[in-house]
Structures are given as C-alpha cells and as structure tokens.
Design an enzyme around this catalytic site. Structure first.
Site, mmCIF file in Angstrom:
data_model
loop_
_atom_site.group_PDB
_atom_site.id
_atom_site.type_symbol
_atom_site.label_atom_id
_atom_site.label_comp_id
_atom_site.label_asym_id
_atom_site.label_seq_id
_atom_site.Cartn_x
_atom_site.Cartn_y
_atom_site.Cartn_z
ATOM 1 N N GLN A 113 0.855 -1.199 0.000
ATOM 2 C CA GLN A 113 0.000 0.000 0.000
ATOM 3 C C GLN A 113 0.884 1.241 0.000
ATOM 4 O O GLN A 113 1.629 1.477 0.958
ATOM 5 C CB GLN A 113 -0.874 -0.007 1.259
ATOM 6 C CG GLN A 113 -1.811 1.175 1.376
ATOM 7 C CD GLN A 113 -2.164 1.471 2.822
ATOM 8 O OE1 GLN A 113 -1.340 1.308 3.720
ATOM 9 N NE2 GLN A 113 -3.384 1.882 3.068
ATOM 10 N N SER A 116 1.393 6.651 2.398
ATOM 11 C CA SER A 116 2.095 7.640 3.230
ATOM 12 C C SER A 116 3.293 8.252 2.524
ATOM 13 O O SER A 116 3.997 7.583 1.772
ATOM 14 C CB SER A 116 2.590 6.988 4.522
ATOM 15 O OG SER A 116 1.514 6.447 5.222
ATOM 16 N N SER A 148 5.103 -1.009 4.028
ATOM 17 C CA SER A 148 5.326 -2.368 4.527
ATOM 18 C C SER A 148 5.406 -3.345 3.363
ATOM 19 O O SER A 148 4.572 -3.304 2.457
ATOM 20 C CB SER A 148 4.180 -2.799 5.452
ATOM 21 O OG SER A 148 4.030 -1.881 6.497
ATOM 22 N N GLU A 231 -8.630 -1.560 5.874
ATOM 23 C CA GLU A 231 -7.397 -1.657 6.657
ATOM 24 C C GLU A 231 -7.702 -1.696 8.153
ATOM 25 O O GLU A 231 -7.149 -2.504 8.891
ATOM 26 C CB GLU A 231 -6.497 -0.457 6.331
ATOM 27 C CG GLU A 231 -5.235 -0.387 7.186
ATOM 28 C CD GLU A 231 -4.265 0.693 6.725
ATOM 29 O OE1 GLU A 231 -4.690 1.606 5.988
ATOM 30 O OE2 GLU A 231 -3.093 0.608 7.083
ATOM 31 N N ASN A 357 -3.745 6.429 16.972
ATOM 32 C CA ASN A 357 -4.868 6.388 17.927
ATOM 33 C C ASN A 357 -5.631 7.714 17.943
ATOM 34 O O ASN A 357 -6.857 7.734 18.023
ATOM 35 C CB ASN A 357 -4.341 6.092 19.337
ATOM 36 C CG ASN A 357 -3.981 4.628 19.510
ATOM 37 O OD1 ASN A 357 -4.055 3.856 18.561
ATOM 38 N ND2 ASN A 357 -3.589 4.253 20.720
#
Ligand SMILES: Cc1cc2nc3c(=O)[nH]c(=O)nc-3n(C[C@H](O)[C@H](O)[C@H](O)COP(=O)(O)OP(=O)(O)OC[C@H]3O[C@@H](n4cnc5c(N)ncnc54)[C@H](O)[C@@H]3O)c2cc1C
Length: 394
Positions: A113, A116, A148, A231, A357
């Site tokens: 993916q 970012s 990743s 995700e 978070n």
C-alpha cells in the site's frame, strides 16, 4: 460440521501447532498460500468468479477459529488480502478483478500500500507524489514512506495527485503500480526491533498504463477511504495468534511458569485483559459478518483499530508485571524472553500503523458520537496554493 473437519484435517497436515521454520518467509508464504488456495480455503467469502471460494462468513468464522491455534505463514499477504484485494473487489473493473484477484489468492503475487509520504501521514490527502497524463500512460514521480512489504511486493496500490488545481481531496487518483517497473526504487527502513519491515519507495518518471486506475480519475480519495476502512477492520480484527506472546493465554502461561499467577495484582490485570480480548473478538466477528452481508463497517472499523492497539498496550503492561526485567533483558538462551521483548518493542507501531490512535479517536468522535468536526482551513483551496510538505519551501 464437515467444513470444520475439513479445515481441522488440512491444518493438522499443513500448519502444525508451534509453526514451521521460516528461513525464507516469502517462499514459504507463497507455497502455503498456494496450498490454501488448492484446498479451497483462500478467499473463503470472495466471489468464485474471481477465484474465491464463494462461501459465507460462517465458514470464514469456522476457519478463523480453527486456524487461531496455528502459526500460518501468511503475513506477507496481509495487505493484499486484507486491503488491496477487497478494494479491487469493491471498485475495480471486471478486467482488473479478472487479472489480479486470483493470482493474489493463489499466492503468486504480493501487494503493498503506497499511501504515506514524508509530509502526508495522518493527513494523507496532502500527498505530493504526482501522476501526469502522457499519451495512453500516466507518468508518476515522488516518494512514499513506511511502505510495509515493498521489498517483496509485485504490485502496489498507489495514491498520486492528478489535479493540483483542485482542492486537496478532489485531485487524487489511485493506481495499480508494477513494483518492478523502471524508475521504482525501494530502500529498507529499520525499526527498533532491529527488523526492516517497511521501506522508502521512490518513483522516478514511472510509466503506468491508463487502465491501471482503480475507480475514477481524480476520485482517488473515495478509493483511499474505501481501502482505509478495510485496513482498520483487517488490522483491528486480526486474530490474536497462538504464538503471539502478548495474548491472555500466553501471558497466563508465563505467569504460571514464573509463579506469579496468584499475585492479586497480576490476576486482576489478567482478568481485565481476558475480558477485553473476548469483547474485541466478538466485536470483530460482528463487523466481519456485517461486511460479508454487504454492509461496510464505516467508522466502526476505527473502534476495532483503536481497541486493538489499546489491548496490546495493556498486554505490554501485564507482561512487565509478570516478567519484570526479563521483559527487556534476557540471557542468550532465554528464547521466551527474547520473543516477548521483540513483541513489546513492536507494540508502539500498533498505535501508528493504519492511522494513529488520535486519528481513530477523531473519526469516532465525529462520525459515531456526532461531535463537532475539526476546523478545515484548507477546504475548497486549490492544492497548489496550500503550504504542505515541500511545497512553497524554495
Ligand atoms: C509499522 C508501520 C507500518 C506502516 N505501513 C504502511 C504502509 O504499508 N503503507 C503506508 O502507506 N503507510 C504505512 N505506515 C504509515 C502510517 O500510516 C503513518 O505513519 C500514520 O498514518 C501516521 O502518519 P505520520 O507518521 O505522518 O504521523 P503524523 O501525521 O505526522 O502525526 C504525528 C502525530 O500527530 C498526531 N496528529 C496528526 N494529525 C492529527 C489530528 N488531526 N488530530 C489529532 N492528532 C493528530 C498523530 O496522531 C501523531 O501522534 C506504516 C506505519 C507503521 C508504524
């Protein structure tokens, strides 16, 4: 009952408890996924037309329950199966689904993916990687980060800016990119566990064909939100595995081994951990069943993602209570403590990967609790006029 028996028999042969040696995780993962496909257990709820098993979430649930006590070497497919594949099924053309879904399920192709960037993480829509139309192709230039699995990926789902004159959410397009194409460079990044699970990826005038657009040109934000929804469910809803040292079962076993199970503080913390683990598992089962019935999880995926990260942090605190200094320092032959320390060091990433978070709290606040929206000073402003990333820094 037959399905459960079939799964159990198959797992006993192909995925013995305690796992199998993974000297080469990519080769091992690909071979295992191929065997899973041949047995009819890959893409259990995915449409048969594109290589899935075409079964219901009840069968998926049975498979997950049986597989929870096995160490399945399928980590390299987490992004492809959990995020890219479901997004292709939602938004891809028939040609894209026919081309990419079956090889993914058969373990022949791995996906990553590419969202970012150095100046666009939480605020993904600030991304600066651009794609410009040139004849039948698009030409992509820019940089991604924290990708990743890019080191072994065959394809990536990439977000690029295709209209810098539009407000930031409206000029983005999602593309399928061949990670072996000319102009793609992948460089590993090491994290504090000592491993290099993610990478920087550079695009230097990479040519991408026009039929590689997922969804509509300039409507990539919708595609991005679709994938981010998958995700959150796939990360938050990951089954806690038998071998994970931070599960209730393994921490309880460790407490018994070290004579700490009857310590009142330890047992009270273990009870809380057990309750949270069970509550999250049940919540995730419900989300999965609803998703299989055709209802998107929406903002509730953020509840699963946030609760999953918080659960891990609580498990880390219980691990510290039980293991004391062994949770961070160990003798060379103390494999249990070494594995626990790696799991503890990997935990902070769970509060960042897939959206922090704070971002999940923002989503829950706005979309579930109905709290006021964050101020959006850049709303309606053409992207090229914004001060984001490296724009206007010269
Ligand atoms: C293990 C791991 C794997 C990853 N894998 C991938 C991958 O495969 N592909 C990919 O594209 N990305 C990947 N990422 C990147 C990840 O999605 C980003 O790191 C994440 O979205 C946070 O972005 P950032 O690092 O730019 O932090 P920033 O956005 O700079 O945030 C910094 C801090 O500010 C807070 N903050 C920012 N905005 C707000 C706000 N509006 N309200 C409240 N607080 C805010 C954040 O919560 C955070 O605490 C991965 C990250 C990790 C850790």
């Amino acid at each position: 009952m037959d399905f459960r028996n079939d799964v159990r028999t198959w797992l006993a042969e192909y995925a013995p408890p305690g796992g199998v040696a993974q000297d080469d995780p990519v080769a091992m993962g690909k071979a295992f996924q191929a065997a899973l496909y041949d047995a009819g257990f890959a893409g259990i709820t995915w449409p048969a037309e594109y290589g899935g098993a075409g079964l219901s979430s009840a069968e998926q649930q049975i498979f997950d329950e049986e597989a929870a006590s096995s160490d399945l070497p399928t980590g390299i497919f987490l992004i492809g199966l959990g995020m890219c594949g479901p997004t292709l099924l939602d938004l891809g053309t028939h040609a894209q689904k026919s081309r990419y879904v079956r090889p993914l399920l058969r373990g022949e192709e791995i996906w990553c993916q590419l969202f970012s960037e150095p100046g666009a993480g939480s605020d993904v829509a600030s991304l600066q990687t651009r794609a410009e139309r040139d004849g039948d192709d698009w030409v992509v230039s820019g940089q991604k980060v924290w990708t990743s699995g890019a080191q072994y990926a065959d394809f990536g789902a990439l977000l690029a800016r295709t209209d810098p004159g539009a407000p930031k959410h409206r000029g983005i397009t999602m593309f399928i990119v061949d990670m072996r194409a000319e102009g793609v460079t992948v460089r590993p990044l090491r994290d504090m566990t000592g491993r290099a699970p993610f990478n920087e990826v550079f695009f230097d005038r990479v040519r991408v064909p026009a039929d590689a657009v997922i969804g509509e040109v300039d409507a990539g934000w919708f595609a991005a939100v679709t994938m981010l929804g998958h995700e959150r469910v796939s990360i938050g809803g990951s089954v806690r595995r038998h071998y994970d040292p931070l599960t209730y079962a393994n921490l309880h076993a460790l407490a018994s081994k070290l004579g700490r199970a009857h310590d009142p503080v330890v047992s009270s913390e273990l009870v809380t951990l057990y309750a949270r683990e069970r509550a999250l598992a049940l919540f995730n089962t419900r989300l999965k069943q609803e998703a299989d019935a055709g209802s998107r999880p929406g903002a509730r995926g953020s509840v699963a993602k946030l609760a999953g990260a918080q659960l891990l942090w609580q498990a880390v605190s219980v691990a510290g209570l039980i293991a004391g200094p062994r949770a961070v320092a160990w003798e060379p032959d103390d494999v249990d403590s070494a594995e626990l320390a790696v799991a503890i060091n990997a935990t902070p990433a769970s509060s960042i990967a897939g959206g922090t978070n704070q971002i999940q709290r923002g989503i829950i606040g706005e979309r579930i609790l109905g709290l006021p929206k964050e101020p959006q000073a850049d709303r309606g402003v053409p992207f090229r006029e914004l001060r984001v990333g490296t724009q206007h820094q010269d």
